[in-house]
Design a protein around this motif. Structure first.
Motif, PDB file in Angstrom:
ATOM      1  N   LYS A 202       0.849  -1.199   0.000  1.00 37.81           N
ATOM      2  CA  LYS A 202       0.000   0.000   0.000  1.00 37.81           C
ATOM      3  C   LYS A 202       0.884   1.248   0.000  1.00 37.81           C
ATOM      4  O   LYS A 202       0.569   2.241  -0.631  1.00 37.81           O
ATOM      5  N   VAL A 256       2.097 -11.983   0.895  1.00 37.05           N
ATOM      6  CA  VAL A 256       0.935 -12.064   1.778  1.00 37.05           C
ATOM      7  C   VAL A 256      -0.304 -11.554   1.035  1.00 37.05           C
ATOM      8  O   VAL A 256      -0.242 -10.620   0.244  1.00 37.05           O
ATOM      9  N   LYS A 257      -1.426 -12.216   1.312  1.00 32.36           N
ATOM     10  CA  LYS A 257      -2.672 -11.871   0.640  1.00 32.36           C
ATOM     11  C   LYS A 257      -3.130 -10.467   1.032  1.00 32.36           C
ATOM     12  O   LYS A 257      -3.011 -10.072   2.182  1.00 32.36           O
ATOM     13  N   GLY A 258      -3.630  -9.741   0.067  1.00 31.73           N
ATOM     14  CA  GLY A 258      -4.159  -8.409   0.363  1.00 31.73           C
ATOM     15  C   GLY A 258      -3.091  -7.393   0.692  1.00 31.73           C
ATOM     16  O   GLY A 258      -3.343  -6.434   1.397  1.00 31.73           O
ATOM     17  N   ASN A 259      -1.872  -7.595   0.166  1.00 40.49           N
ATOM     18  CA  ASN A 259      -0.780  -6.691   0.549  1.00 40.49           C
ATOM     19  C   ASN A 259      -0.961  -5.271   0.035  1.00 40.49           C
ATOM     20  O   ASN A 259      -0.360  -4.346   0.554  1.00 40.49           O
ATOM     21  N   THR A 260      -1.812  -5.083  -0.987  1.00 47.46           N
ATOM     22  CA  THR A 260      -1.996  -3.717  -1.481  1.00 47.46           C
ATOM     23  C   THR A 260      -2.783  -2.866  -0.499  1.00 47.46           C
ATOM     24  O   THR A 260      -2.931  -1.669  -0.707  1.00 47.46           O
ATOM     25  N   ALA A 261      -3.313  -3.486   0.552  1.00 48.15           N
ATOM     26  CA  ALA A 261      -4.002  -2.695   1.572  1.00 48.15           C
ATOM     27  C   ALA A 261      -3.179  -2.638   2.855  1.00 48.15           C
ATOM     28  O   ALA A 261      -3.632  -2.111   3.855  1.00 48.15           O
ATOM     29  N   TYR A 270       3.344  -9.371  10.159  1.00 50.94           N
ATOM     30  CA  TYR A 270       3.284 -10.772   9.725  1.00 50.94           C
ATOM     31  C   TYR A 270       4.619 -11.478   9.927  1.00 50.94           C
ATOM     32  O   TYR A 270       4.673 -12.659  10.210  1.00 50.94           O
ATOM     33  N   LYS A 275       4.206 -15.383  10.904  1.00 52.07           N
ATOM     34  CA  LYS A 275       3.254 -15.906   9.926  1.00 52.07           C
ATOM     35  C   LYS A 275       3.860 -15.895   8.541  1.00 52.07           C
ATOM     36  O   LYS A 275       3.463 -16.644   7.663  1.00 52.07           O
ATOM     37  N   GLY A 419      -1.065  -4.966  -7.340  1.00 53.03           N
ATOM     38  CA  GLY A 419      -2.499  -5.216  -7.369  1.00 53.03           C
ATOM     39  C   GLY A 419      -2.966  -5.679  -8.731  1.00 53.03           C
ATOM     40  O   GLY A 419      -4.160  -5.838  -8.956  1.00 53.03           O
TER      41      GLY A 419
ATOM     42  N   PRO B 127      -7.578  -8.717   5.299  1.00 50.79           N
ATOM     43  CA  PRO B 127      -7.916  -9.912   4.511  1.00 50.79           C
ATOM     44  C   PRO B 127      -7.502 -11.224   5.169  1.00 50.79           C
ATOM     45  O   PRO B 127      -8.078 -12.259   4.864  1.00 50.79           O
ATOM     46  N   ASN B 128      -6.519 -11.211   6.063  1.00 50.08           N
ATOM     47  CA  ASN B 128      -6.065 -12.469   6.651  1.00 50.08           C
ATOM     48  C   ASN B 128      -6.576 -12.699   8.074  1.00 50.08           C
ATOM     49  O   ASN B 128      -6.992 -13.795   8.413  1.00 50.08           O
ATOM     50  N   LEU B 146     -10.814  -9.646  -0.700  1.00 46.87           N
ATOM     51  CA  LEU B 146      -9.649  -8.930  -0.182  1.00 46.87           C
ATOM     52  C   LEU B 146     -10.039  -7.560   0.360  1.00 46.87           C
ATOM     53  O   LEU B 146      -9.200  -6.817   0.840  1.00 46.87           O
ATOM     54  N   LEU B 148     -10.271  -4.089   1.169  1.00 49.10           N
ATOM     55  CA  LEU B 148      -9.573  -2.849   0.798  1.00 49.10           C
ATOM     56  C   LEU B 148      -8.463  -3.077  -0.216  1.00 49.10           C
ATOM     57  O   LEU B 148      -8.001  -2.144  -0.862  1.00 49.10           O
ATOM     58  N   ALA B 149      -8.007  -4.322  -0.360  1.00 44.38           N
ATOM     59  CA  ALA B 149      -6.921  -4.584  -1.296  1.00 44.38           C
ATOM     60  C   ALA B 149      -7.447  -4.892  -2.692  1.00 44.38           C
ATOM     61  O   ALA B 149      -6.690  -4.956  -3.643  1.00 44.38           O
ATOM     62  N   PRO B 151      -9.209  -3.747  -5.898  1.00 40.26           N
ATOM     63  CA  PRO B 151      -9.596  -2.482  -6.523  1.00 40.26           C
ATOM     64  C   PRO B 151     -11.087  -2.414  -6.867  1.00 40.26           C
ATOM     65  O   PRO B 151     -11.643  -1.323  -6.945  1.00 40.26           O
ATOM     66  N   MET B 233      -7.562   4.968   5.406  1.00 38.34           N
ATOM     67  CA  MET B 233      -7.781   3.549   5.153  1.00 38.34           C
ATOM     68  C   MET B 233      -7.050   3.020   3.925  1.00 38.34           C
ATOM     69  O   MET B 233      -6.454   1.958   3.960  1.00 38.34           O
ATOM     70  N   THR B 234      -7.099   3.726   2.836  1.00 34.73           N
ATOM     71  CA  THR B 234      -6.429   3.212   1.634  1.00 34.73           C
ATOM     72  C   THR B 234      -5.485   4.225   1.009  1.00 34.73           C
ATOM     73  O   THR B 234      -4.710   3.884   0.125  1.00 34.73           O
ATOM     74  N   PRO B 238      -6.148   0.795  -3.714  1.00 30.12           N
ATOM     75  CA  PRO B 238      -4.946   0.442  -4.493  1.00 30.12           C
ATOM     76  C   PRO B 238      -5.005   0.982  -5.915  1.00 30.12           C
ATOM     77  O   PRO B 238      -6.033   0.793  -6.586  1.00 30.12           O
TER      78      PRO B 238
END
Lengths: 441, 290
Positions: A202, A256-261, A270, A275, A419, B127-128, B146, B148-149, B151, B233-234, B238
């Motif tokens: 992000k 890691v999943k969702g790393n763009t957030a 993590y 993890k 992303g 997401p995790n 996902l 916020l991740a 788009p 938040m973002t 993304p």
């Protein structure tokens, strides 16, 4: 009757204007150091909050206290912000000509508008007098514009892949020497339900480290600097290939999943929580992995690092070529009311920082460190200091070298690349366009 | 006659202080930012006058229009959620037992700072390890979103906390308007045999339509210049998927040191907000005239 009303109204207006004006004037002076009660107040801003960078925070406080003890007539007023807020606030203060007397700045592209805009004062006199041959080569240069140096560098960082030794051992993974081995390690980890690597894309810049190293390994150690200097185009096949490889890793589920957030700090979590097995980051994290009381001893023993693997068939064949660079440097504001005292403080700060940082806080300073004199130092530091001495090349981070404009675009593009919102070709093309536009100016 | 005239001058005098303040704090900065939009300025160094270049770039800037679209979407969402607030307020105002307590509960998100709300929802959306995905996983969902991740959903995922954040504010205003509806009218309607729905639709809502109009304008304008939750938040990401006008302006001005272009975006935001307000007023007026 009416006259009296008018009079009251008039008095009111005068009062109000008075309030507004005094408001302005007191704000104006609070920005600079001001003498009150015989003491000189210096304003100092840094971006190491107690919570996220305790080692830095404490060391800086210790040095400030010592300085105040030596100079009884000086009081240092400290303001601490987290890095992102600091970045913004310094820009706002710069725009309104109210920089603190002493503060921290990033190098190259970040410092340039302040330096060339006459906001920072040149420090060549101090560097020649007090710091002759003391700085690691390449650090002061990052704050030098038109032959004048505008900051005293404090840090020298290089980037490694930090990894969890225990996880690697558990799944019989050897430290990867080549990019293919790195990918295979990722496959094994994934199969066993461990996140291979964490990255806070992000923020853009942590993601960029993967790209920069791949560009270095595929296109050779000078390619990114050449792009900045206009010698090589961003659309060079090696760069596009590096971006492609980054996206391949994303596709493989390497990150890691969702790393763009995730911000860098969230991503780091993590790794600290075990993890994720790997974390590509710079040596400024060393205290968290070695000395910081906030990380458990058990975890500290598990952390190791390795150099970014070589890419088969790439031009960058030397594993001792690093991506890194000077982080923060100390500037003195040009319009400080007590410039001499401010300069003294900056000099003292950087000197003491160089003397104490490795042993007390586990921070690598930009001044040369004599490893022989070091006692009680975590062995990882000796390894890293040795690596820095043996480095064949340290490429300053691409986003640091670039102008703020290109740097911001680069961060956006990195997030988009992770992303999967852009193809590697678009990634390269957009930045090439921005660089070309800038070269025209 | 003489007293009236002199009274006017006194009135003028009384108005003057606030007029000066409004001029200094609002109108002059608007004119100035319009002017900065005509320059090439990095915020620190010298300004270079470049005429309408920034505004021309702005009109051709796809990203600006994407972010405008996102802001408008947020406006639509906020206006739609007014319906929900209205229903809640109608129920609260109908002398429901415990409505006092409920009203206080709804106002709580208003009292939290935006950054705290943002942090809270970032954790919920993680997401995790986040709350939502943990629940989904325990229910057996394999490919959890996902949030916020992603788009495609990031923007809508942020809308939810924004709507949640302002619920209390709108409900309080609607509630206050509803309890001011004269009791006699409702009484009379009830005697004529109107049911609760008819009372609400035919009597209460028309009587508070003035307040509703104001709320629609507040919701739209507030949405168009919305910034805080999105920034925390973002950050618009993304890859600009949740970029709104204000966050785009901030990025250009403070991220890229492009204060000239940033000011141009800010001016564009102002023009669009004014146009939206004008349109809504016009639209709502013709409706009530019918």
């Amino acid at each position: 009757m009416i006259k009296r009303k008018a009079l009251t109204a008039l008095t009111l207006i005068c009062l109000l204007i008075g309030i507004v004006l005094t408001g302005c004037s007191s704000e104006g002076s609070s920005g600079d150091g001001s003498a009150s009660g015989g003491k000189i107040h210096l304003k100092f801003m840094h971006d190491w909050p107690k919570g996220s960078s305790p080692a830095y925070f404490n060391l800086v406080n210790e040095i400030i206290k010592d300085f105040e003890d030596k100079h009884k007539n000086v009081k240092i007023d400290v303001e601490v912000l987290n890095p992102d807020q600091y970045r913004d606030k310094i820009k706002v203060l710069g725009a309104s000509n109210e920089l603190p007397d002493v503060g921290l700045t990033w190098s190259n592209g970040f410092a340039k508008p302040f330096a060339t805009g006459g906001q920072f004062t040149p420090l060549n006199d101090i560097i020649d007098k007090d710091f002759k041959d003391q700085f690691v080569p390449g650090t002061v240069e990052s704050y030098t514009f038109d032959g004048k140096s505008y900051a005293l560098p404090m840090e020298m960082n290089i980037t490694y892949i930090f990894y969890n030794k225990e996880i690697f051992k558990k799944y019989h993974i050897d430290v990867p020497k080549t990019f293919d081995e790195l990918k295979q390690a990722g496959e094994v980890l994934k199969k066993n339900g461990v996140i291979p690597a964490t990255v806070g894309s992000k923020d853009g810049w942590p993601a960029s480290m993967w790209f920069m190293y791949l560009a270095d390994r595929i296109g050779g150690p000078t390619i990114l600097t050449d792009v900045i200097n206009g010698k090589v185009k961003m659309t060079d096949p090696a760069i596009v290939k590096a971006a492609q490889e980054v996206q391949n890793l994303v596709d493989d589920g390497f990150f890691v999943k969702g790393n763009t957030a995730l911000s860098n700090d969230e991503a780091k979590g993590y790794f600290l929580n075990e993890k994720a097995a790997m974390f590509l980051t710079a040596t400024w994290e060393l205290p968290n992995f070695t000395t910081s009381p906030d990380t458990s001893k058990a975890f500290k023993e598990k952390v190791g690092y390795f150099k970014f693997p070589l890419y088969e068939g790439g031009k960058g064949t030397d594993i001792n070529s690093y991506v890194g660079g000077p982080g923060l440097g100390v500037f003195v504001a040009e319009n400080s009311k007590h410039k001499d005292v401010a300069k003294d403080f900056a000099t003292y700060l950087v000197k003491e920082w160089g003397k104490r940082s490795v042993e007390k806080a586990g921070i690598l300073p930009a001044t040369k460190v004599n490893t022989d004199g070091l006692k009680n130092v975590h062995p990882m530091y000796l390894d890293v200091l040795k690596d820095i001495n043996e480095a064949s090349n340290v490429t300053t981070w691409f986003d640091t070298q670039a102008s703020p404009n290109v740097s911001e675009l680069h961060h956006d593009m990195m997030t988009a690349l992770f992303g999967k919102q852009v193809t590697p070709e678009e990634f390269a093309q957009k930045q090439a366009d921005a660089l070309a536009k800038e070269a025209k100016k | 006659m003489k007293t009236v005239m002199s009274k006017k001058s006194v009135i003028a005098l009384y108005v003057l202080p606030s007029l000066i303040l409004v001029l200094i704090l609002i109108y002059i900065p608007i004119v100035l930012s319009g002017y900065y939009g005509l320059t090439d300025w990095n915020g620190v160094g010298k300004m270079k006058f470049i005429g309408l270049d920034n505004y021309i770039t702005l009109i051709h800037d796809k990203l600006f229009w994407t972010s405008t679209w996102h802001s408008i979407l947020l406006g639509l969402f906020s206006v739609l959620s007014l319906i929900g607030y209205l229903i809640v307020s109608l129920i609260l105002a109908s002398k429901l037992r415990g409505s006092n307590l409920l009203r206080k509960i709804y106002i709580i998100p208003m009292l939290l700072s935006s950054v705290a709300i943002a942090q809270l929802w970032v954790k919920i959306y993680d997401p995790n390890n986040g709350m939502i995905n943990s629940i989904l996983t325990s229910l057996g969902v394999e490919h959890t979103p996902l949030w916020l991740a992603d788009p495609k959903i990031a923007l809508y995922a942020i809308f939810l906390p924004i709507v949640w954040q302002y619920a209390g504010f709108y409900i309080i205003i609607l509630y206050a308007a509803l309890i001011n509806v004269p009791e006699e009218l409702i009484e009379a309607a009830r005697i004529d045999g109107a049911n609760a729905f008819q009372i609400a639709y035919k009597i209460k809502i028309p009587l508070i339509s003035g307040v509703l109009k104001v709320l629609v304008i507040l919701a739209v304008v507030g949405s168009l210049k919305y910034f805080d939750l999105i920034y925390v938040m973002t950050g618009g990401g993304p890859g600009h998927a949740s970029e709104v006008m204000a966050s785009y302006m901030y990025k250009e001005a403070f991220g890229k040191f492009n204060f000239g272009y940033g000011s141009a975006i800010g001016f564009g935001l102002l023009v669009i907000s004014m146009a939206a307000t004008w349109l809504i007023q016009k639209f709502l007026k013709t409706k009530s005239d019918d």
